[in-house]
Design a protein around this motif. Structure first.
Motif, PDB file in Angstrom:
ATOM      1  N   VAL A  40     -35.971  90.695  48.100  1.00 62.17           N
ATOM      2  CA  VAL A  40     -35.898  91.988  47.410  1.00 62.17           C
ATOM      3  C   VAL A  40     -34.555  92.619  47.758  1.00 62.17           C
ATOM      4  N   ASN A  41     -33.811  93.029  46.714  1.00 62.34           N
ATOM      5  CA  ASN A  41     -32.468  93.573  46.894  1.00 62.34           C
ATOM      6  C   ASN A  41     -32.332  94.928  46.218  1.00 62.34           C
ATOM      7  N   PRO A  42     -31.348  95.747  46.626  1.00 67.19           N
ATOM      8  CA  PRO A  42     -31.120  97.027  45.943  1.00 67.19           C
ATOM      9  C   PRO A  42     -30.935  96.867  44.440  1.00 67.19           C
ATOM     10  N   LEU A  43     -30.363  95.732  44.017  1.00 66.13           N
ATOM     11  CA  LEU A  43     -30.174  95.504  42.592  1.00 66.13           C
ATOM     12  C   LEU A  43     -31.500  95.552  41.842  1.00 66.13           C
ATOM     13  N   ASP A  44     -32.576  95.113  42.474  1.00 67.28           N
ATOM     14  CA  ASP A  44     -33.885  95.074  41.818  1.00 67.28           C
ATOM     15  C   ASP A  44     -34.303  96.461  41.331  1.00 67.28           C
ATOM     16  N   HIS A  45     -34.253  97.443  42.231  1.00 63.66           N
ATOM     17  CA  HIS A  45     -34.717  98.774  41.828  1.00 63.66           C
ATOM     18  C   HIS A  45     -33.681  99.507  40.983  1.00 63.66           C
TER      19      HIS A  45
END
Length: 318
Positions: A40-45
């Protein structure tokens, strides 16, 4: 068909919901992977919220996720080096929050047996980003690198890559993460008011390069001042700030080049040497993807957040 977590429109984490998605057979150069864990990465949200609409266009319902580990289920034409049953990890252009995903073979690597599914899923994005950032900054042995947001997933791997290259690293983090940074070979400093003075005290000979992996306001002009030039500062987290202060922004595929192979190789070399550290901030089942993204949005992470996926029946393609 395969089960996945998707968002039918932009919104907060509550828009994430379980869906069944159609999955075609792997095409030329593709590998079908039965997913075991997802990073899970910041890009996901940021993509889910619509903040990057125009930069990362999606087709609804959109399945998030840009890195995974799992087992090869099938390979497409022209794929060499992978076969059904192989344990792998790699990057994917979305679609990893699922029981199965199609992955470009060039973005996969074989997973060592001693590396857990969760740790393997934490490698791809951070390793590619760390290798790309060090190359873009042209930071070399004997030089000093300041990293803002050093305790997160990217920072954790980048510190280890830098130490292996003989680079001295100063890392900003909350006091609670200072021992973590010391274990990775970095000199920790607390962010916030007075940061410049603390960095100068930690590096009396000066700072050669700065990487911003946090995107916190105010660090870019401070970084330019510390290094003496905007060309010595790189951000992977603040596109608007980069434009405002004339520093470089790197969001992937700089100059058309990706660093998956070199990043994976650097991480696996550390693993083989027994020195790789991949702390996990949190591990959630796939069904709790919304909670995992909320934790990612909150920030102040030590290492990566990972989703786990239970083994599923082979994908059905209709």
């Amino acid at each position: 068909m395969t089960k996945a977590i998707a968002f039918p429109h932009y919104g907060d984490a509550d828009v994430l919901r379980p869906v069944d998605v159609e999955l075609p057979a792997p095409g030329p150069g593709q590998v079908l992977v039965a997913v075991r864990a997802v990073g899970v990465n910041p890009l996901d949200h940021k993509v889910r919220s619509g903040a990057l609409d125009g930069f990362f266009p999606v087709t609804f319902p959109a399945v998030p996720g840009y890195e995974l580990s799992g087992v090869v289920e099938a390979v497409g034409d022209g794929v060499h080096g992978f076969e059904p049953g192989d344990e792998v990890f790699g990057a994917v252009m979305g679609g990893a929050y699922a029981e199965h995903a199609l992955v470009a073979a060039e973005q996969l690597a074989l997973k060592p047996a001693a590396l857990s599914w969760e740790q393997a899923a934490a490698i791809p994005v951070a390793a590619e980003t760390a290798a790309r950032a060090l190359d873009a900054l042209d930071v070399r042995a004997g030089q000093t690198l300041l990293v803002h947001g050093a305790a997160g997933g990217v920072g954790t791997l980048l510190l280890q890559f830098a130490r292996a290259r003989g680079i001295t690293v100063i890392g900003t983090a909350s006091e609670a993460n200072h021992d973590h940074l010391r274990e990775l070979g970095a000199i920790p400093v607390t962010y916030g008011e007075g940061l410049a003075d603390r960095v100068r005290a930690a590096a009396p000979a000066g700072v050669d390069r700065v990487l911003d992996a946090a995107g916190q306001g105010g660090v870019l002009p401070l970084s330019v001042d510390l290094t003496g030039g905007a060309d010595r500062v790189l951000t992977i987290a603040d596109m608007a700030g980069a434009q405002e202060h004339g520093v470089r922004f790197s969001g992937g595929a700089d100059g058309g080049e990706l660093y998956h192979a070199s990043g994976y190789a650097a991480a696996l070399a550390l693993h083989e040497a027994g020195t790789l550290r991949l702390p996990l901030h949190g591990v959630f089942p796939l069904a709790e993807a919304a909670e995992a993204q909320r934790a990612s949005e909150h920030g102040h992470l030590r290492g990566k957040i990972v989703l786990t996926v239970r083994p599923a029946a082979p994908a059905r393609r209709g």
